[in-house]
Motif scaffolding. Structure first.
Motif, PDB file in Angstrom:
ATOM      1  N   ARG A 252      14.226 -22.868 -42.271  1.00  0.00           N
ATOM      2  CA  ARG A 252      12.802 -22.953 -41.913  1.00  0.00           C
ATOM      3  C   ARG A 252      12.619 -23.440 -40.483  1.00  0.00           C
ATOM      4  NH1 ARG A 252      10.022 -25.553 -47.277  1.00  0.00           N
ATOM      5  NH2 ARG A 252      10.391 -23.761 -48.629  1.00  0.00           N
ATOM      6  N   ARG A 253      13.401 -24.409 -40.105  1.00  0.00           N
ATOM      7  CA  ARG A 253      13.301 -24.950 -38.747  1.00  0.00           C
ATOM      8  C   ARG A 253      13.691 -23.884 -37.716  1.00  0.00           C
ATOM      9  NH1 ARG A 253      16.528 -30.252 -37.819  1.00  0.00           N
ATOM     10  NH2 ARG A 253      15.534 -30.562 -39.836  1.00  0.00           N
ATOM     11  N   VAL A 254      14.752 -23.123 -38.024  1.00  0.00           N
ATOM     12  CA  VAL A 254      15.174 -22.048 -37.129  1.00  0.00           C
ATOM     13  C   VAL A 254      14.106 -20.955 -37.061  1.00  0.00           C
ATOM     14  CG1 VAL A 254      16.857 -20.188 -36.820  1.00  0.00           C
ATOM     15  CG2 VAL A 254      17.633 -22.487 -37.387  1.00  0.00           C
ATOM     16  N   ALA A 255      13.546 -20.591 -38.203  1.00  0.00           N
ATOM     17  CA  ALA A 255      12.500 -19.560 -38.230  1.00  0.00           C
ATOM     18  C   ALA A 255      11.265 -20.024 -37.466  1.00  0.00           C
ATOM     19  CB  ALA A 255      12.136 -19.226 -39.672  1.00  0.00           C
ATOM     20  N   LYS A 256      10.897 -21.291 -37.607  1.00  0.00           N
ATOM     21  CA  LYS A 256       9.750 -21.827 -36.877  1.00  0.00           C
ATOM     22  C   LYS A 256      10.039 -21.833 -35.380  1.00  0.00           C
ATOM     23  CE  LYS A 256       6.755 -25.934 -36.768  1.00  0.00           C
ATOM     24  NZ  LYS A 256       6.030 -25.494 -35.662  1.00  0.00           N
ATOM     25  N   GLY A 257      11.256 -22.195 -34.988  1.00  0.00           N
ATOM     26  CA  GLY A 257      11.633 -22.183 -33.570  1.00  0.00           C
ATOM     27  C   GLY A 257      11.598 -20.787 -32.985  1.00  0.00           C
TER      28      GLY A 257
END
Length: 111
Positions: free
Chosen positions: A4-9
């Motif tokens: 999720r953090r990678v997708a948000k970034g």
């Protein structure tokens, strides 16, 4: 959580990149319109009266030269009054317009 953090970034990066591309396109279009307007003013003024155009260009040159002189001259008090304030503001506006056109008109297709 890592995915999720990678997708948000990645999403934030894409939004920032698209926003910068749109802002650059808008600024280039604005610079092209400004350059076209200035060219139109010069053309219309020359077609109306070449002598008045040369006289007006001379007066504007004197105005901007006085503003540049007041801007870069070291004065004892540092205060500007009357005509000096007006010419300094005119010089600052002309200089910032020139820098804006220098930075954004090469990307415009009107040249």
């Amino acid at each position: 959580m890592g995915v999720r953090r990678v997708a948000k970034g990645v999403g934030d990066f894409l939004v920032d990149t698209a926003g910068e591309a749109v802002a650059d396109a808008v600024l280039s279009a604005l610079a092209c319109a400004l350059l076209g307007g200035l060219a139109l003013i010069a053309y219309l003024s020359w077609s109306f009266s070449p002598r008045l155009t040369i006289a007006g260009a001379g007066l504007i040159s004197l105005f901007l030269a006085h503003g540049a002189w007041k801007t870069f001259r070291t004065s004892a008090s540092g205060l500007r009054r009357g005509l000096a304030v007006l010419t300094t503001a005119g010089f600052a506006l002309a200089a910032s317009t020139a820098v804006f056109l220098l930075l954004y008109t090469p990307g415009c297709g009107c040249l």
